[in-house]
Write a protein that holds these residues in place. Sequence first.
Motif, PDB file in Angstrom:
ATOM      1  N   PRO A 109       0.805  -1.231   0.000  1.00 23.46           N
ATOM      2  CA  PRO A 109       0.000   0.000   0.000  1.00 23.46           C
ATOM      3  C   PRO A 109       0.837   1.280   0.000  1.00 23.46           C
ATOM      4  CG  PRO A 109      -0.911  -1.596   1.526  1.00 23.46           C
ATOM      5  CD  PRO A 109       0.389  -2.159   1.055  1.00 23.46           C
ATOM      6  N   HIS A 110       2.013   1.251   0.637  1.00 24.52           N
ATOM      7  CA  HIS A 110       2.857   2.445   0.675  1.00 24.52           C
ATOM      8  C   HIS A 110       3.684   2.622  -0.595  1.00 24.52           C
ATOM      9  CE1 HIS A 110       5.877  -0.544   1.572  1.00 24.52           C
ATOM     10  NE2 HIS A 110       5.291  -0.837   2.738  1.00 24.52           N
ATOM     11  N   LEU A 111       3.558   1.677  -1.545  1.00 29.17           N
ATOM     12  CA  LEU A 111       4.203   1.712  -2.860  1.00 29.17           C
ATOM     13  C   LEU A 111       5.705   1.471  -2.804  1.00 29.17           C
ATOM     14  CD1 LEU A 111       2.314   4.722  -4.537  1.00 29.17           C
ATOM     15  CD2 LEU A 111       1.659   2.314  -4.398  1.00 29.17           C
ATOM     16  N   MET A 112       6.234   1.150  -1.631  1.00 25.38           N
ATOM     17  CA  MET A 112       7.670   0.929  -1.466  1.00 25.38           C
ATOM     18  C   MET A 112       7.970  -0.567  -1.448  1.00 25.38           C
ATOM     19  SD  MET A 112       8.758   3.994  -1.389  1.00 25.38           S
ATOM     20  CE  MET A 112       8.148   5.648  -1.058  1.00 25.38           C
ATOM     21  N   GLY A 113       7.760  -1.211  -2.580  1.00 26.78           N
ATOM     22  CA  GLY A 113       8.086  -2.624  -2.659  1.00 26.78           C
ATOM     23  C   GLY A 113       6.893  -3.492  -3.000  1.00 26.78           C
ATOM     24  N   PHE A 114       7.182  -4.792  -3.139  1.00 26.82           N
ATOM     25  CA  PHE A 114       6.179  -5.789  -3.498  1.00 26.82           C
ATOM     26  C   PHE A 114       6.136  -6.890  -2.445  1.00 26.82           C
ATOM     27  CE2 PHE A 114       7.404  -3.880  -7.501  1.00 26.82           C
ATOM     28  CZ  PHE A 114       6.214  -3.761  -8.191  1.00 26.82           C
ATOM     29  N   GLN A 115       5.031  -7.597  -2.416  1.00 25.25           N
ATOM     30  CA  GLN A 115       4.875  -8.769  -1.561  1.00 25.25           C
ATOM     31  C   GLN A 115       4.558  -9.974  -2.434  1.00 25.25           C
ATOM     32  OE1 GLN A 115       2.501  -8.496   2.107  1.00 25.25           O
ATOM     33  NE2 GLN A 115       1.305 -10.242   1.338  1.00 25.25           N
ATOM     34  N   ILE A 116       5.291 -11.089  -2.196  1.00 24.78           N
ATOM     35  CA  ILE A 116       5.039 -12.344  -2.893  1.00 24.78           C
ATOM     36  C   ILE A 116       4.416 -13.316  -1.899  1.00 24.78           C
ATOM     37  CG2 ILE A 116       6.060 -14.274  -4.160  1.00 24.78           C
ATOM     38  CD1 ILE A 116       8.399 -12.442  -4.851  1.00 24.78           C
ATOM     39  N   ASP A 117       3.277 -13.869  -2.242  1.00 27.58           N
ATOM     40  CA  ASP A 117       2.673 -14.870  -1.371  1.00 27.58           C
ATOM     41  C   ASP A 117       1.906 -15.877  -2.213  1.00 27.58           C
ATOM     42  OD1 ASP A 117       0.314 -13.470  -2.000  1.00 27.58           O
ATOM     43  OD2 ASP A 117       0.367 -12.324  -0.131  1.00 27.58           O
ATOM     44  N   GLY A 118       1.270 -16.838  -1.560  1.00 29.93           N
ATOM     45  CA  GLY A 118       0.675 -17.964  -2.254  1.00 29.93           C
ATOM     46  C   GLY A 118      -0.740 -17.710  -2.758  1.00 29.93           C
ATOM     47  N   ARG A 119      -1.146 -18.570  -3.683  1.00 29.49           N
ATOM     48  CA  ARG A 119      -2.505 -18.599  -4.210  1.00 29.49           C
ATOM     49  C   ARG A 119      -2.887 -20.061  -4.447  1.00 29.49           C
ATOM     50  NH1 ARG A 119      -1.576 -14.036  -3.208  1.00 29.49           N
ATOM     51  NH2 ARG A 119      -2.060 -12.132  -4.365  1.00 29.49           N
ATOM     52  N   PRO A 120      -4.174 -20.393  -4.452  1.00 33.77           N
ATOM     53  CA  PRO A 120      -4.561 -21.741  -4.888  1.00 33.77           C
ATOM     54  C   PRO A 120      -4.098 -21.973  -6.314  1.00 33.77           C
ATOM     55  CG  PRO A 120      -6.399 -20.613  -3.814  1.00 33.77           C
ATOM     56  CD  PRO A 120      -5.337 -19.584  -4.024  1.00 33.77           C
ATOM     57  N   ALA A 121      -3.765 -23.211  -6.637  1.00 33.97           N
ATOM     58  CA  ALA A 121      -3.277 -23.529  -7.976  1.00 33.97           C
ATOM     59  C   ALA A 121      -4.288 -23.103  -9.035  1.00 33.97           C
ATOM     60  CB  ALA A 121      -2.996 -25.019  -8.093  1.00 33.97           C
ATOM     61  N   GLY A 122      -3.782 -22.403 -10.047  1.00 34.06           N
ATOM     62  CA  GLY A 122      -4.640 -21.928 -11.122  1.00 34.06           C
ATOM     63  C   GLY A 122      -5.246 -20.565 -10.871  1.00 34.06           C
ATOM     64  N   GLN A 123      -5.025 -19.978  -9.678  1.00 38.01           N
ATOM     65  CA  GLN A 123      -5.617 -18.686  -9.350  1.00 38.01           C
ATOM     66  C   GLN A 123      -4.564 -17.596  -9.165  1.00 38.01           C
ATOM     67  OE1 GLN A 123      -8.672 -18.851  -6.273  1.00 38.01           O
ATOM     68  NE2 GLN A 123      -9.054 -21.011  -6.733  1.00 38.01           N
ATOM     69  N   GLY A 124      -3.300 -17.934  -9.443  1.00 35.31           N
ATOM     70  CA  GLY A 124      -2.230 -16.970  -9.289  1.00 35.31           C
ATOM     71  C   GLY A 124      -1.557 -16.651 -10.607  1.00 35.31           C
ATOM     72  N   MET A 125      -0.276 -16.290 -10.528  1.00 37.58           N
ATOM     73  CA  MET A 125       0.481 -15.864 -11.697  1.00 37.58           C
ATOM     74  C   MET A 125       1.256 -17.007 -12.357  1.00 37.58           C
ATOM     75  SD  MET A 125       1.928 -12.229 -10.222  1.00 37.58           S
ATOM     76  CE  MET A 125       2.597 -11.717 -11.812  1.00 37.58           C
TER      77      MET A 125
END
Length: 271
Positions: free
Chosen positions: A199-215
């Motif tokens: 939210p503060h625009l200073m970086g990214f967060q990588i986390d999990g998603r259910p298979a087929g629902q992410g990148m």
Amino acid sequence: MQLGISTYTYGWAVGIPGDFSYQRLNEQGLLDKAEQLGVRLVQFGDNLPLHTLSVDRLTALGHRARKQKTGLEIGARGLTDDRTEQYLGLCKKLRVKLLRFVIDTDTYEPPVATVIAILKNALPALVKTGVTLGIENHDRLLAREFAHIIEQVGSNQVGICLDSVNSMGAGEGLHEVVRTLAPYTVNLHLKDFGIKRLPHLMGFQIDGRPAGQGMLNIPWLVEEVSRYGRCQTAVLEQWVVPDENREATIAKENEWAIESIKYLTGLRFSV
């Protein structure tokens, strides 16, 4: 390629390091999960270290797996001569043909030359038992360093356990990692993910998603790895974003597993 689940499908339920304050999902519970999901492959990772189980529990695990026709794969952390020998003994006891290793521990980070020497020392036993050892691409070494290790060992009994996210910790993108390591891949860890700006625009967060629902483009990944004919199994792993409490987190983890296996069974996998 056969589809399965792992102790890292249920990382919160199996237990995170240092938290032993509740009844965790054990080896029999994981076989229950496989049966409920309709898959016939279970991979035990270092978060449920099989060398710590009693002989009776190991015997019961092997017997139950054979009875319900579920294949087992096992894994460990900390690649040393002694640990490799120990886990090859477990492979024999449990009739396992794939042994997955994370090289490092919190206090042990061997140089590449040492890793190569350990793997070469293990080759006679790997050949004798028919076990394939897969080194997981964890986040200390670059993909080209993992490829160098496999090339120097020079045996089909040693390959790569390709995780779809880990190498981001080494600053490498998935396409680069797959291009480098797919030819050596003997086991695939399917872990979908999302990346979002904070939210503060200073970086990214990588986390999990259910298979087929992410990148993660799972069909592409499976196709790329399959081209080389060495990878026989793929297991679902999850980075489940924690909820407000442990119970809610574990419930979410279970829901994600059900959704993920439903998606994955619609692809080119056998169960």
